[in-house]
Design an enzyme around this catalytic site. Structure first.
Site, PDB file in Angstrom:
ATOM      1  N   GLY A   1       0.831  -1.210   0.000  1.00 20.11           N
ATOM      2  CA  GLY A   1       0.000   0.000   0.000  1.00 20.11           C
ATOM      3  C   GLY A   1       0.861   1.255   0.000  1.00 20.11           C
ATOM      4  O   GLY A   1       0.598   2.230  -0.722  1.00 20.11           O
TER       5      GLY A   1
ATOM      6  N   ASP B   1       4.510 -10.020   5.221  1.00 20.20           N
ATOM      7  CA  ASP B   1       3.807 -10.806   4.190  1.00 20.20           C
ATOM      8  C   ASP B   1       4.716 -11.202   3.017  1.00 20.20           C
ATOM      9  O   ASP B   1       4.350 -12.079   2.241  1.00 20.20           O
ATOM     10  CB  ASP B   1       2.615 -10.008   3.634  1.00 20.20           C
ATOM     11  CG  ASP B   1       1.661  -9.551   4.717  1.00 20.20           C
ATOM     12  OD1 ASP B   1       1.641 -10.181   5.789  1.00 20.20           O
ATOM     13  OD2 ASP B   1       0.937  -8.552   4.501  1.00 20.20           O
TER      14      ASP B   1
ATOM     15  N   MET C   1      -0.775 -15.059   9.517  1.00 21.85           N
ATOM     16  CA  MET C   1      -1.006 -13.838   8.727  1.00 21.85           C
ATOM     17  C   MET C   1      -0.420 -14.002   7.323  1.00 21.85           C
ATOM     18  O   MET C   1       0.033 -15.082   6.946  1.00 21.85           O
ATOM     19  CB  MET C   1      -0.391 -12.642   9.431  1.00 21.85           C
ATOM     20  CG  MET C   1      -1.245 -12.082  10.544  1.00 21.85           C
ATOM     21  SD  MET C   1      -0.521 -10.538  11.154  1.00 21.85           S
ATOM     22  CE  MET C   1      -1.872  -9.940  12.170  1.00 21.85           C
TER      23      MET C   1
ATOM     24  N   ARG D   1      -8.962 -28.080  17.419  1.00 23.01           N
ATOM     25  CA  ARG D   1      -8.790 -26.804  18.117  1.00 23.01           C
ATOM     26  C   ARG D   1      -8.206 -25.781  17.138  1.00 23.01           C
ATOM     27  O   ARG D   1      -7.475 -26.152  16.220  1.00 23.01           O
ATOM     28  CB  ARG D   1      -7.816 -26.941  19.294  1.00 23.01           C
ATOM     29  CG  ARG D   1      -8.355 -27.742  20.455  1.00 23.01           C
ATOM     30  CD  ARG D   1      -9.413 -26.967  21.234  1.00 23.01           C
ATOM     31  NE  ARG D   1      -9.824 -27.672  22.436  1.00 23.01           N
ATOM     32  CZ  ARG D   1     -10.783 -28.594  22.504  1.00 23.01           C
ATOM     33  NH1 ARG D   1     -11.444 -28.932  21.401  1.00 23.01           N
ATOM     34  NH2 ARG D   1     -11.093 -29.163  23.648  1.00 23.01           N
TER      35      ARG D   1
ATOM     36  N   VAL E   1       1.042 -11.336  17.257  1.00 22.55           N
ATOM     37  CA  VAL E   1       2.272 -11.796  17.902  1.00 22.55           C
ATOM     38  C   VAL E   1       3.353 -12.036  16.824  1.00 22.55           C
ATOM     39  O   VAL E   1       4.551 -11.893  17.077  1.00 22.55           O
ATOM     40  CB  VAL E   1       1.966 -13.059  18.760  1.00 22.55           C
ATOM     41  CG1 VAL E   1       1.891 -14.321  17.936  1.00 22.55           C
ATOM     42  CG2 VAL E   1       2.967 -13.231  19.870  1.00 22.55           C
ATOM     43  N   GLN E   2       2.889 -12.334  15.590  1.00 27.88           N
ATOM     44  CA  GLN E   2       3.827 -12.578  14.474  1.00 27.88           C
ATOM     45  C   GLN E   2       4.603 -11.326  14.079  1.00 27.88           C
ATOM     46  O   GLN E   2       5.624 -11.404  13.417  1.00 27.88           O
ATOM     47  CB  GLN E   2       3.057 -13.089  13.245  1.00 27.88           C
ATOM     48  CG  GLN E   2       2.478 -14.474  13.451  1.00 27.88           C
ATOM     49  CD  GLN E   2       1.375 -14.793  12.453  1.00 27.88           C
ATOM     50  OE1 GLN E   2       1.592 -15.493  11.490  1.00 27.88           O
ATOM     51  NE2 GLN E   2       0.178 -14.278  12.686  1.00 27.88           N
ATOM     52  N   ARG E   3       4.070 -10.158  14.442  1.00 32.40           N
ATOM     53  CA  ARG E   3       4.733  -8.903  14.062  1.00 32.40           C
ATOM     54  C   ARG E   3       5.490  -8.276  15.221  1.00 32.40           C
ATOM     55  O   ARG E   3       6.072  -7.197  15.059  1.00 32.40           O
ATOM     56  CB  ARG E   3       3.682  -7.874  13.621  1.00 32.40           C
ATOM     57  CG  ARG E   3       2.949  -8.228  12.405  1.00 32.40           C
ATOM     58  CD  ARG E   3       2.318  -7.074  11.689  1.00 32.40           C
ATOM     59  NE  ARG E   3       1.769  -5.984  12.428  1.00 32.40           N
ATOM     60  CZ  ARG E   3       0.594  -5.418  12.161  1.00 32.40           C
ATOM     61  NH1 ARG E   3      -0.161  -5.908  11.207  1.00 32.40           N
ATOM     62  NH2 ARG E   3       0.182  -4.375  12.812  1.00 32.40           N
TER      63      ARG E   3
HETATM   64  O1  F6P Z   1       0.470  -6.521   6.194  1.00 34.42           O
HETATM   65  C1  F6P Z   1       0.834  -6.989   7.432  1.00 34.42           C
HETATM   66  C2  F6P Z   1      -0.342  -7.575   8.151  1.00 34.42           C
HETATM   67  O2  F6P Z   1       0.104  -8.050   9.398  1.00 34.42           O
HETATM   68  C3  F6P Z   1      -1.101  -8.663   7.383  1.00 34.42           C
HETATM   69  O3  F6P Z   1      -0.467  -9.918   7.455  1.00 34.42           O
HETATM   70  C4  F6P Z   1      -2.444  -8.608   8.064  1.00 34.42           C
HETATM   71  O4  F6P Z   1      -3.457  -9.031   7.193  1.00 34.42           O
HETATM   72  C5  F6P Z   1      -2.608  -7.144   8.381  1.00 34.42           C
HETATM   73  O5  F6P Z   1      -1.317  -6.575   8.398  1.00 34.42           O
HETATM   74  C6  F6P Z   1      -3.280  -6.877   9.693  1.00 34.42           C
HETATM   75  O6  F6P Z   1      -3.515  -5.517   9.773  1.00 34.42           O
HETATM   76  P1  F6P Z   1      -3.806  -4.673  11.092  1.00 34.42           P
HETATM   77  O7  F6P Z   1      -2.505  -4.197  11.618  1.00 34.42           O
HETATM   78  O8  F6P Z   1      -4.616  -3.540  10.592  1.00 34.42           O
HETATM   79  O9  F6P Z   1      -4.504  -5.568  12.050  1.00 34.42           O
END
Ligand code: F6P
Length: 375
Positions: free
Chosen positions: A110, A133, A175, A293, A300-302
């Site tokens: 973006g 991503d 994600m 489950r 947490v991935q970020r």
């Molecule tokens: O683009 C990074 C990302 O973590 C995507 O994997 C996920 O779809 C999106 O951002 C989640 O966005 P937000 O921060 O708005 O929850």
């Protein structure tokens, strides 16, 4: 020379390493002055800036998130006083007021589009590719991906022991937006039994078959790694049909009703998709007779400390961005291609998405291993 830095879109591990790389190279090698804008394009529009001197850049290499803050605001469609407004002119004025020779924007897909618009409006823009991503076009990878891959793989490792102990199916949602890199990479590295990605529409019967075959072979548990953007074959068809109608009716006043109907269908599909992973898990319980489950790994991935790979990549691309700024090269994204930092014109990058090709070695590897891909 004067340069500015901002971070835009979702935060990513490695952003601070990149800010430090740009800033240190700019100050030490090129004798530039460096400022940062808070909260992405919004802060640039509001002229909220901080000086990034040696002291501000010290001690940030290992920090997750971004010291500048971020937002998903777009210059040409910004929320101002409850309305969406085009704030491009205000942004250009601020760039000029700070005498910026380059504005370096750190972002994902973006951001590349927004950066190109600003560049076309006259701003001296350079971008860096960041996102967990890994879906930015024109670069071999993006910083943030490696850290997220490690976190997601660790989660799958941990889910194995509990799935095994309880003889359960564990469906773990990862994600990745509309690209399957993270789910495919972590699924392979973590030994998932089924991996579902947006690029390969899935058939639930095929997934249930994989689980049942494993059970017949004595494995009473299964790990299913599902990308948040994965779609069943029916959803995939519906989405393609709606997107086709939206593209066809764009800007055509005479087809406003058709467009509104397509938008309403999209909203229904999106609402249904919000619960997709839980729905998949419920169906698999019914179809296999095994308990299931769901784990949604989410943000947490970020989070947290960037991996060594991400620090290296962000630092390398950051210092290269300062070099391009010093040369007056703008309108580019600094990509990593075969280990080199190369300038790619923003026109080539914006509006495209790097998804997993059907013949990618990771796909071939998964098939060779006997991992179910849902098709
Ligand atoms: O683009 C990074 C990302 O973590 C995507 O994997 C996920 O779809 C999106 O951002 C989640 O966005 P937000 O921060 O708005 O929850």
């Amino acid at each position: 020379m004067h340069i500015g830095i901002l971070t835009s879109g979702g935060d990513t591990p490695g952003l601070n390493a990149a800010i430090r790389g740009i800033g240190k190279a700019a100050i030490n090698t090129h004798e530039m002055s460096v400022i940062g804008f808070r909260d992405g394009f919004k802060g640039l529009m509001q002229n909220r800036s901080i000086r990034l001197d040696r002291q501000a850049l010290s001690g940030i290499l290992t920090l997750g998130g971004t010291i500048l803050g971020t937002s998903r605001e777009k210059p040409h469609k910004m929320e101002v006083g409850g309305q969406q407004m085009d704030m491009t002119d205000a942004i250009l004025e601020n760039i000029e007021a700070h005498h910026l020779d380059a504005l370096i924007c750190l972002g994902g897909g973006g951001t590349q589009k927004n950066a190109l618009r600003l560049h076309q409006a006259g701003a001296p823009i350079i971008t860096l590719p960041k996102t967990i991503d890994k879906d930015v076009w024109g670069t071999d990878t993006t910083f943030g991906f490696d850290t997220a891959l490690g976190i997601a793989t660790d989660a799958i490792d941990r889910l194995h022991s509990t799935a095994h102990s309880h003889h359960r199916i564990v469906v773990v949602e990862l994600m990745g937006h509309n690209a399957g890199w993270l789910a495919l990479g972590a699924g392979l590295a973590g030994g998932a039994d089924v991996i579902l990605i947006p690029e390969i529409p899935y058939d639930i019967d095929a997934i249930a078959d994989t689980v049942l075959q494993r059970r017949a072979g004595g494995s009473t548990f299964s790990i299913i790694a599902v990308s948040e953007g994965a779609l069943s074959a029916e959803e995939y068809k519906m989405l393609a049909d709606i997107e086709g109608r939206l593209a066809e009716t764009k800007g055509d006043e005479t087809r406003a009703d058709d467009r509104a109907a397509a938008k309403a269908e999209m909203a229904v599909l999106e609402a249904h998709r919000k619960d997709a992973t839980a729905g998949l898990s419920r169906r698999l319980e019914e179809m296999t007779g095994l308990e299931a489950r769901v784990t949604i790994l989410g943000h947490v991935q970020r989070g947290g400390t960037p991996s060594a790979q991400d620090r290296l990549l962000a630092t390398r691309l950051g210092t290269a961005a300062a070099d391009f700024a010093a040369k007056g090269t703008t309108g580019i994204m600094v990509a990593t291609v075969n280990g080199e930092a190369v300038p790619v014109p923003l026109e080539d990058v914006a509006g495209k998405r790097a998804v997993v090709p059907g013949d990618h070695p990771w796909i071939t590897t998964a098939r060779n291993l006997g991992v179910g891909l849902g098709d």
